[in-house]
Design an enzyme around this catalytic site. Structure first.
Site, PDB file in Angstrom:
ATOM      1  CB  CYS A  76      28.212  46.814  30.173  1.00 39.14           C
ATOM      2  SG  CYS A  76      29.693  47.175  31.133  1.00 39.14           S
ATOM      3  CB  THR A 336      43.485  30.653  48.224  1.00 40.93           C
ATOM      4  OG1 THR A 336      43.188  30.883  49.599  1.00 40.93           O
ATOM      5  CG2 THR A 336      44.636  29.676  48.095  1.00 40.93           C
ATOM      6  CE1 TYR A 337      46.910  36.793  46.566  1.00 41.96           C
ATOM      7  CE2 TYR A 337      44.514  36.644  46.646  1.00 41.96           C
ATOM      8  CZ  TYR A 337      45.674  36.962  45.959  1.00 41.96           C
ATOM      9  OH  TYR A 337      45.601  37.450  44.675  1.00 41.96           O
ATOM     10  CB  THR A 339      44.216  36.327  54.416  1.00 44.98           C
ATOM     11  OG1 THR A 339      44.033  36.840  53.084  1.00 44.98           O
ATOM     12  CG2 THR A 339      45.685  36.057  54.652  1.00 44.98           C
ATOM     13  CB  THR A 348      38.997  30.666  51.751  1.00 43.79           C
ATOM     14  OG1 THR A 348      39.970  30.708  50.687  1.00 43.79           O
ATOM     15  CG2 THR A 348      39.420  31.596  52.876  1.00 43.79           C
ATOM     16  CD  GLU A 413      39.390  39.586  52.482  1.00 43.38           C
ATOM     17  OE1 GLU A 413      40.168  38.805  53.073  1.00 43.38           O
ATOM     18  OE2 GLU A 413      38.525  40.249  53.080  1.00 43.38           O
TER      19      GLU A 413
END
Length: 442
Positions: A76, A336-337, A339, A348, A413
């Site tokens: 990296c 979480t939202y 959505t 979800t 997301e």
């Protein structure tokens, strides 16, 4: 899972905590992507600042050098460049940047644990801890724990950098300036939170589909995924312990047979990275390989868990770090939202649990009360390949791989999923290491 409206609603508090639009901050580009999710970001930044800048067992030059060698295991270059500059800016000996043979013997001794934790953490045992804590240039247990926390953090952060498809852009722009006004001050490659707003808007507008002959079609559509999540939530069937064990073994064996992204990493390690890498041929091997001898024993969470064992041990040996890590793990696990891909009021949790537990399954960790049959119902093959590569061979992931997975989801997301990869992997490494420290102590 997340929308840009949520992002901008949280930015007022973000600016209060981390700077105004007109003042410099000490965030790097990768951290700005993490800021897509302010509720998690707050815990990430507090933890990173605690382990890198607050009082602790290890001196600051050791901390920054450990960040370099941890990132180097996965090639990296972005993080290596970043922490080379931080190392020098904070008074580190520039000779150390010539490679492992130029560092103190005590620091050199951590290289073996770095290698094992990065690629095959199940091979770590209490003798590795004993070697560090005995003899000349020995480490205290508190120093060992601090080093392991840093190694796990930067191994996992390397996974995040690659899994977001950031390296191709970031490797070209990493630059840091050092100001000398009687003291050395770290500066990063951007100046203000105006850049953060611009970066988020630009990232959200990037195309979601590859253009190499047509749009990429998901194996499982979001609508089908939502139906499966709902069906699993409504199911009341209980499995026996034997059946749960068999389902885990099935997923574990499937994982071993699943290839990572087939694109091979360059055969030669770049010189800039190679000087920090001991035994570059040592890489991930599947935990449960068909026909292999001496397959290691599965790590069962009921025998050694973060909540019941790891948290208290790490907090005892490195004061308060457990609080920060625990908050960060919980934030990632529960984020979480409600959505997904523009659909609202979606639970979800089943999808998120499947991702988290599948990541830890890759490292041989089993959650005894979880039905691993849900993994195959909720995670399609392409997502599994992406997750496995991000965890085990992150340096192979490119922007195209990022674009081609979960094509219906928004970029925010996808970042959400990559945060779960970061934290589930981080926790897996810590569980293996802390279990061996406990065995050494007893």
């Amino acid at each position: 899972m997340f929308s840009m409206v949520d992002y901008y609603n949280d930015m007022g508090q973000f600016e209060q905590d981390y700077g105004s639009k007109n003042s410099p901050t000490d965030l790097d580009h990768v951290t700005k992507v993490i800021a897509y999710h302010p509720r998690y970001f707050n815990h990430f930044l507090k933890t990173q600042r605690f382990v890198m800048q607050s009082d602790g067992p290890l001196p600051y030059d050791y901390r920054n050098y450990i960040a370099i060698i941890a990132a180097a295991r996965h090639k990296c270059t972005y993080l290596v460049n970043l922490y080379e500059d931080v190392f020098v800016a904070n008074g580190g000996d520039p000779k150390w940047l010539n490679g492992l043979e130029h560092i103190p013997a005590k620091l050199r001794a951590i290289a073996d644990i770095n290698k094992i934790l990065a690629h095959r953490p199940w091979l770590l045992n209490k003798t590795h801890v004993e070697r560090l804590t005995k003899g000349q240039n020995s480490w205290s247990l508190s120093e060992v724990v601090h080093a392991i926390v840093l190694l796990a953090h930067f191994h996992s952060l390397s996974s995040f950098v690659f899994s977001c498809g950031l390296t191709q852009e970031l490797d070209a722009v990493t630059s840091h300036k050092v100001e000398n006004n009687n003291t050395l001050t770290q500066k990063t490659a951007f100046d203000s939170l105006d850049d953060l707003y611009n970066a988020q808007q630009q990232l959200e507008l990037l195309p979601q589909h590859a253009d190499d002959g047509g749009n990429i079609r998901p194996e499982v559509t979001v609508d089908a995924l939502m139906q499966r999540m709902k069906r699993l939530s409504e199911k009341n069937d209980e499995c026996s312990e034997t059946e749960l064990s068999n389902r885990f073994k099935h997923v574990e064996m499937q994982t071993a047979e699943l290839p990572a992204v087939v694109r091979e990493a360059p055969t030669e390690v770049p010189q800039q990275i190679g000087r920090y890498v001991d035994d570059p041929s040592f890489m991930y091997q599947d935990f449960a390989r068909r026909g292999a001898e001496n397959i290691p024993q599965t790590f069962r969470i009921q025998d050694y868990s973060w909540d019941d064992h790891g948290y208290s041990l790490v907090n005892r040996l490195y004061n308060d770090v457990g609080f920060y890590l625990d908050d960060k793990f919980r934030a990632a696990y529960n984020l979480t939202y409600y959505t997904i891909a523009g659909r609202k009021n979606v639970d979800t949790s089943k999808f998120r649990r499947a991702i988290w537990n599948y990541i830890q399954c890759i490292f041989g960790i089993r959650h005894d009360d979880y039905d691993y049959g849900e993994v195959n119902q909720l995670l399609d093959r392409s997502l599994k390949m992406f997750i496995k590569t991000a965890c085990c061979f992150p340096e192979r992931i490119t922007k195209l791989d990022y674009d081609n997975v979960l094509v219906e989801l928004q970029h925010s997301e996808k970042v959400h999923i990559n945060l779960m990869i970061l934290e589930a992997r981080n926790q897996a490494e810590l569980l293996y290491a802390l279990r061996e420290i406990m065995r050494y102590m007893t």
